[in-house]
Write a protein that holds these residues in place. Structure first.
Motif, PDB file in Angstrom:
ATOM      1  N   UNK A  82      -5.638  27.253 -21.745  1.00  0.00           N
ATOM      2  CA  UNK A  82      -4.911  28.320 -21.061  1.00  0.00           C
ATOM      3  C   UNK A  82      -4.215  27.686 -19.859  1.00  0.00           C
ATOM      4  N   UNK A  83      -2.955  28.084 -19.648  1.00  0.00           N
ATOM      5  CA  UNK A  83      -2.167  27.568 -18.525  1.00  0.00           C
ATOM      6  C   UNK A  83      -1.761  28.719 -17.616  1.00  0.00           C
ATOM      7  N   UNK A  84      -1.874  28.470 -16.323  1.00  0.00           N
ATOM      8  CA  UNK A  84      -1.487  29.436 -15.302  1.00  0.00           C
ATOM      9  C   UNK A  84      -0.447  28.795 -14.382  1.00  0.00           C
ATOM     10  N   UNK A  85       0.528  29.575 -13.987  1.00  0.00           N
ATOM     11  CA  UNK A  85       1.489  29.167 -12.950  1.00  0.00           C
ATOM     12  C   UNK A  85       1.135  29.958 -11.704  1.00  0.00           C
ATOM     13  N   UNK A  86       1.117  29.263 -10.570  1.00  0.00           N
ATOM     14  CA  UNK A  86       0.840  29.974  -9.330  1.00  0.00           C
ATOM     15  C   UNK A  86       1.714  29.456  -8.208  1.00  0.00           C
ATOM     16  N   UNK A  87       1.933  30.339  -7.245  1.00  0.00           N
ATOM     17  CA  UNK A  87       2.764  29.989  -6.100  1.00  0.00           C
ATOM     18  C   UNK A  87       2.020  29.065  -5.156  1.00  0.00           C
ATOM     19  N   UNK A  88       2.781  28.235  -4.454  1.00  0.00           N
ATOM     20  CA  UNK A  88       2.211  27.340  -3.458  1.00  0.00           C
ATOM     21  C   UNK A  88       2.702  27.750  -2.087  1.00  0.00           C
ATOM     22  N   UNK A  89       1.915  27.440  -1.078  1.00  0.00           N
ATOM     23  CA  UNK A  89       2.250  27.798   0.296  1.00  0.00           C
ATOM     24  C   UNK A  89       3.631  27.291   0.684  1.00  0.00           C
ATOM     25  N   UNK A  90       4.284  28.048   1.573  1.00  0.00           N
ATOM     26  CA  UNK A  90       5.565  27.600   2.089  1.00  0.00           C
ATOM     27  C   UNK A  90       5.334  26.550   3.174  1.00  0.00           C
ATOM     28  N   UNK A  91       6.404  26.097   3.781  1.00  0.00           N
ATOM     29  CA  UNK A  91       6.309  25.032   4.783  1.00  0.00           C
ATOM     30  C   UNK A  91       5.451  25.435   5.982  1.00  0.00           C
ATOM     31  N   UNK A  92       5.259  26.731   6.199  1.00  0.00           N
ATOM     32  CA  UNK A  92       4.435  27.209   7.315  1.00  0.00           C
ATOM     33  C   UNK A  92       2.989  27.458   6.905  1.00  0.00           C
ATOM     34  N   UNK A  93       2.655  27.201   5.628  1.00  0.00           N
ATOM     35  CA  UNK A  93       1.291  27.366   5.166  1.00  0.00           C
ATOM     36  C   UNK A  93       0.946  28.764   4.690  1.00  0.00           C
ATOM     37  N   UNK A  94       1.965  29.605   4.494  1.00  0.00           N
ATOM     38  CA  UNK A  94       1.716  30.981   4.040  1.00  0.00           C
ATOM     39  C   UNK A  94       1.954  31.081   2.531  1.00  0.00           C
ATOM     40  N   UNK A  95       1.106  31.851   1.826  1.00  0.00           N
ATOM     41  CA  UNK A  95       1.342  32.026   0.388  1.00  0.00           C
ATOM     42  C   UNK A  95       2.611  32.845   0.158  1.00  0.00           C
ATOM     43  N   UNK A  96       3.337  32.562  -0.922  1.00  0.00           N
ATOM     44  CA  UNK A  96       4.564  33.311  -1.190  1.00  0.00           C
ATOM     45  C   UNK A  96       4.251  34.738  -1.618  1.00  0.00           C
ATOM     46  N   UNK A  97       5.169  35.653  -1.321  1.00  0.00           N
ATOM     47  CA  UNK A  97       4.993  37.053  -1.711  1.00  0.00           C
ATOM     48  C   UNK A  97       5.227  37.228  -3.212  1.00  0.00           C
ATOM     49  N   UNK A  98       6.129  36.434  -3.770  1.00  0.00           N
ATOM     50  CA  UNK A  98       6.445  36.513  -5.197  1.00  0.00           C
ATOM     51  C   UNK A  98       6.409  35.120  -5.802  1.00  0.00           C
ATOM     52  N   UNK A  99       6.207  35.055  -7.089  1.00  0.00           N
ATOM     53  CA  UNK A  99       6.154  33.780  -7.788  1.00  0.00           C
ATOM     54  C   UNK A  99       7.562  33.217  -7.945  1.00  0.00           C
ATOM     55  N   UNK A 100       7.783  32.040  -7.399  1.00  0.00           N
ATOM     56  CA  UNK A 100       9.040  31.325  -7.553  1.00  0.00           C
ATOM     57  C   UNK A 100       8.793  30.235  -8.592  1.00  0.00           C
ATOM     58  N   UNK A 101       9.272  30.449  -9.798  1.00  0.00           N
ATOM     59  CA  UNK A 101       8.986  29.516 -10.884  1.00  0.00           C
ATOM     60  C   UNK A 101       9.612  28.145 -10.658  1.00  0.00           C
ATOM     61  N   UNK A 102      10.548  28.037  -9.726  1.00  0.00           N
ATOM     62  CA  UNK A 102      11.177  26.751  -9.417  1.00  0.00           C
ATOM     63  C   UNK A 102      10.396  25.975  -8.354  1.00  0.00           C
ATOM     64  N   UNK A 103       9.454  26.616  -7.683  1.00  0.00           N
ATOM     65  CA  UNK A 103       8.698  25.964  -6.607  1.00  0.00           C
ATOM     66  C   UNK A 103       7.212  26.277  -6.735  1.00  0.00           C
ATOM     67  N   UNK A 104       6.713  26.200  -7.960  1.00  0.00           N
ATOM     68  CA  UNK A 104       5.300  26.516  -8.205  1.00  0.00           C
ATOM     69  C   UNK A 104       4.691  25.425  -9.070  1.00  0.00           C
ATOM     70  N   UNK A 105       3.381  25.435  -9.151  1.00  0.00           N
ATOM     71  CA  UNK A 105       2.683  24.470  -9.994  1.00  0.00           C
ATOM     72  C   UNK A 105       2.015  25.193 -11.155  1.00  0.00           C
ATOM     73  N   UNK A 106       1.673  24.420 -12.170  1.00  0.00           N
ATOM     74  CA  UNK A 106       1.005  24.943 -13.360  1.00  0.00           C
ATOM     75  C   UNK A 106      -0.304  24.195 -13.529  1.00  0.00           C
ATOM     76  N   UNK A 107      -1.389  24.959 -13.711  1.00  0.00           N
ATOM     77  CA  UNK A 107      -2.662  24.303 -14.031  1.00  0.00           C
ATOM     78  C   UNK A 107      -3.112  24.767 -15.406  1.00  0.00           C
TER      79      UNK A 107
END
Length: 158
Positions: A82-107
């Motif tokens: 199973x693969x999940x995509x999740x958002x990563x913190x912005x430059x200020x260390x805050x989690x994103x409000x929405x999933x940005x598929x261009x700036x996220x990782x997949x585990x």
């Protein structure tokens, strides 16, 4: 806890990946439930809520003191991976409000029955598109060590 053949997470800075394989003294079906069903994921990882099931399901994973991280199920091969995509913190260390598929990782969790237990491998990719690729690699490396140790303890104590 049977983790003698488990290793710590490994970072590959050439491919921007984190990988860890562990042995869990539990059947694959039990491990599968622990990595795919929100009520089970919430017991060892972050509090997980998904709207729907299977590939395409969206939701959040929340961590105490950190907030909610957007999450999407990318793919499912029942009882195998199973693969999940999740958002990563912005430059200020805050989690994103929405999933940005261009700036996220997949585990991806991959399960392999081994003897009476299961080998679980997690591979997380995509750090090169995050706001702090090397910092996020290291943060997630230590995170996978901690979180997967909790999973082993949970499943092997039941």
């Amino acid at each position: 806890m049977t983790t003698t053949d488990s290793t710590q997470s490994v970072v590959d800075t050439d491919t921007f990946t984190v990988t860890r394989s562990i042995h869990i003294d539990a059947p694959a079906a039990k491990v599968w439930a622990a990595v795919t069903e929100p009520e089970h994921i919430s017991r060892w990882f972050g509090h997980t809520v998904l709207d729907g099931s299977g590939a395409g399901a969206r939701g959040t994973m929340s961590f105490e003191g950190h907030g909610s991280i957007p999450l999407k199920v990318e793919s499912v091969d029942p009882q195998r991976s199973v693969s999940y995509r999740w958002g990563n913190d912005d430059a200020l260390g805050a989690p994103p409000a929405e999933l940005d598929e261009q700036a996220s990782t997949v585990f991806t969790f991959t399960l392999e029955p081994v003897g009476g237990g299961t080998r679980l491998t997690v591979v997380e990719t995509g750090f090169e598109v995050t706001s702090d690729p090397l910092g996020n690699l290291e943060s997630h490396r230590t995170g996978w060590d901690s979180e997967l140790d909790k999973l082993v303890a949970l499943l092997e104590s039941a």
